[in-house]
Design an enzyme around this catalytic site. Structure first.
Site, PDB file in Angstrom:
ATOM      1  CB  SER A 114       0.658   8.348  -0.583  1.00 21.18           C
ATOM      2  OG  SER A 114       0.610   7.030  -1.061  1.00 21.18           O
ATOM      3  CB  SER A 147      -2.023   7.020  -3.354  1.00 19.39           C
ATOM      4  OG  SER A 147      -2.072   7.638  -2.082  1.00 19.39           O
ATOM      5  CE  LYS A 155      -4.628  10.331  -1.657  1.00 20.25           C
ATOM      6  NZ  LYS A 155      -3.493   9.699  -0.932  1.00 20.25           N
TER       7      LYS A 155
END
Lengths: 501, 98
Positions: A178, A154, A79
């Site tokens: 997330s 997210s 990420k």
């Protein structure tokens, strides 16, 4: 034979048996990325040259008979919230576009020490604020199960990459859900570790008392293997817990829940939960009973205040954390014409560099922390946090783990909730309490919702530092479901156009 | 419940160092109104007898031995600077013209 659909554990076995080289495995994943990512858009940056060089080094080490980590040569998607030295790290924001950190996050250092091959950086909601990746400054990621839908957020890019067989494992971060919510809507496994058990050093801070990095994988065992590699005390993180890490992989392999008490949280069901998701949840409870577990109902009356408290605590902390993006030392600088003051440049830079959701949360946090409103908002939210912790403490007196649906619905259409912040915030209703209390949670796929044939997620929650219980229960459910279906869950996924597997 | 005015939002934006257009202020004022009335729910249970929790782990000061360790080089520290000059960050003027 293609190894793309194999688990990381199976890929590791193939590498160890020298049936395939790390170079070939990494090349195969880049070929898949090039075939499908123009539509999935999971990645923001591919570090192909370095990844292949690293794979070649690992192959040499293996050929020389060196003892290697079980994860050596396994590709991973990272990420874009994690700092990786000399690799562009944007956090999904224009304000960091082009920035290359001069250092590695501790998590990255640990992955590299395990010879994990980082393929590239994945898309995310800007500064991890969102539940759909629609808040990324670089455009949304698409759900591999249905490209018109959101992959959750997210950490949507990291979840989609694993679901689209672009990587067997990935890293996300979870501040209010997330990791778990994208795992649920992309039909994979995602784990939010106990707060403080995985170092936050080099994780670009959104809400420091809630943020926690963790793994995505297609199986519970693979997630356990990644979690084991990234967990542990780090003196560079002052909130790091200095105590032994449980054996996650053994727990995942045990597949025995006989006599375990599974607590169903009464408040995390009912109105707002999609019928197909609720059906799958109740079928999974039946399955647990058939495996010898005992179901008990528990009540956590203060969970109804968790969402409101979260949307005060997280914005408050973000308004402080994001003050570092001041156009002075790194990142974007706008309007520096030699005439304007530093403050004017700062104002213009933050106007141009931050997206709407980020501004909304900074303003909300600034309000909640301002004198005159502090006690009513931030102070009250902190009290709710105490009540949520007490609810968990009480619930864990009568249950070994707690369970709920991970997300109230399956993946929704891109754009559907983009203009309604409150509707968007509701996606995290079942995941937020875990973050508020600092405990751990796992989501695994428990079937396709009857009305839309999209993945549904099952959430398991355990006390702080008892993350092994997540893997124990998750591994048992996963094995029983695989027996029932006659195949692993990902075999239900539609084939993406151009996919190599 | 107490409302939030457009002027208050403008002041918050100033405090948060974010320039905002009239359109942004109009939009955000409306949204803030809605969000604040939703999050005000916390006040229903936040009695004076509930202690606050700021953090999941009770933390006191964390210290380490005062020994020199490796840190970033000047070059590394300046590698992301929008502007630099003579091994320093170069920033716009901080003080106005006297």
């Amino acid at each position: 034979m293609s190894l793309l659909k194999k688990t990381a554990t199976e890929q590791a076995q193939a590498l160890a048996a020298k049936q395939i080289s790390a170079t070939e495995l990494v090349q195969e994943h880049y070929a898949q990325i090039k075939a499908v990512d123009n539509e999935v858009k999971a990645f923001l940056y591919l570090d192909e040259k370095n990844a292949l060089a690293q794979a070649a080094t690992i192959d040499k080490k293996r050929a020389a008979g060196e003892k290697l980590s079980p994860l050596a040569g396994i590709p991973l998607a990272l990420k874009d919230v994690m700092a990786q030295a000399n690799v562009p790290t944007t956090c999904g924001s224009k304000i960091l576009e082009g920035w290359r950190p001069p250092y590695d996050a501790t998590l990255v250092t640990k992955l590299k020490a395990n010879d994990v091959v980082i393929l590239g950086k994945t898309n995310m909601d800007e500064f991890a604020m969102g539940s759909s990746t629609e808040n990324s400054a670089f455009g949304p990621t698409h759900n591999p199960w249905d490209l018109t839908r959101i992959p959750g957020g997210s950490s949507g890019g990291s979840a989609a990459a694993v679901a689209a067989f672009e990587a067997p494992i990935s890293i996300g971060t979870d501040t209010g859900g997330s990791i778990r919510q994208p795992a649920a809507v992309c039909g994979i496994v995602g784990v939010k570790p106990t707060y403080g058990s995985v170092s936050r050093y080099g994780l670009i801070a959104f809400s420091s008392s809630l943020d926690q990095a963790g793994p995505f994988a297609r199986t519970v065992e693979d997630a356990a293997m990644v979690h084991a590699a990234i967990a542990g005390f780090d003196p560079k993180d002052s909130t790091s817990i200095n105590s032994p890490v449980p054996d996650f992989v053994s727990a995942a392999r045990k597949k025995d829940v006989k006599g375990l008490k599974i607590g169903v949280v009464k408040e995390l069901s009912g109105d707002g939960y999609q019928t197909g998701v609720a059906e799958k949840f109740s079928q999974t409870l039946d399955l647990l009973v058939s495996l010898g577990a005992q179901i008990v109902e528990v009540s956590c009356p203060n969970f109804q205040y968790a969402l409101a408290a979260y949307y005060l605590v997280a914005p408050s902390e973000c308004s402080s954390n994001l003050a570092r993006f001041d156009a002075m030392r790194y990142g974007l600088r706008v309007g520096d014409d030699g005439q304007r003051s530093a403050e004017e440049v700062m104002n213009l830079t933050r106007q141009a560099g931050f997206g709407r959701e980020v501004k909304r949360r900074i303003i909300l946090g600034t309000y909640a922390l301002s004198s005159g409103y502090y006690d009513a908002y931030y102070g009250s939210a902190q009290k709710v946090r105490t009540l949520i912790k007490q609810d968990f403490d009480n619930a864990f007196k009568s249950a070994d783990v707690l369970v709920s649906p991970t997300a109230p619905t399956t993946a929704f259409k891109i754009g559907e909730k983009a203009n309604d912040p409150l509707a968007m915030y509701l996606n995290d209703i079942a995941t937020i309490p875990v973050n508020m209390a600092g405990i751990c949670g796992l989501s695994l796929p428990n079937g396709l919702a009857s009305e839309d044939q999209l993945p549904s997620g099952f959430q398991i929650m355990a006390p702080a530092m008892a993350d092994d219980r997540l893997y124990l229960v998750g591994g048992a459910i996963e094995a029983a479901l695989k027996d029932k279906w006659g195949k692993p869950f990902w075999e239900f996924a539609p084939k993406l156009k151009g996919s190599k597997c | 419940m107490a409302g939030i005015s457009r002027e208050e939002v403008a002041n918050l934006a100033r405090l948060a160092r974010i320039q905002m257009s009239d359109e942004e202020l109009d939009h955000l004022s409306g949204e803030m109104q809605v969000i604040l009335s939703a999050v005000a729910k916390v006040q229903e249970v936040a009695n004076s007898d509930v202690p606050p929790t700021s953090h999941p782990i009770p933390i006191t000061n964390v210290t380490r031995e005062d020994v020199v360790t490796k840190s970033l080089t000047v070059e590394q520290a300046l590698s992301g600077a929008p502007k630099k000059s003579e091994d320093r960050f170069q920033v716009p003027q901080i003080l106005g013209e006297e």
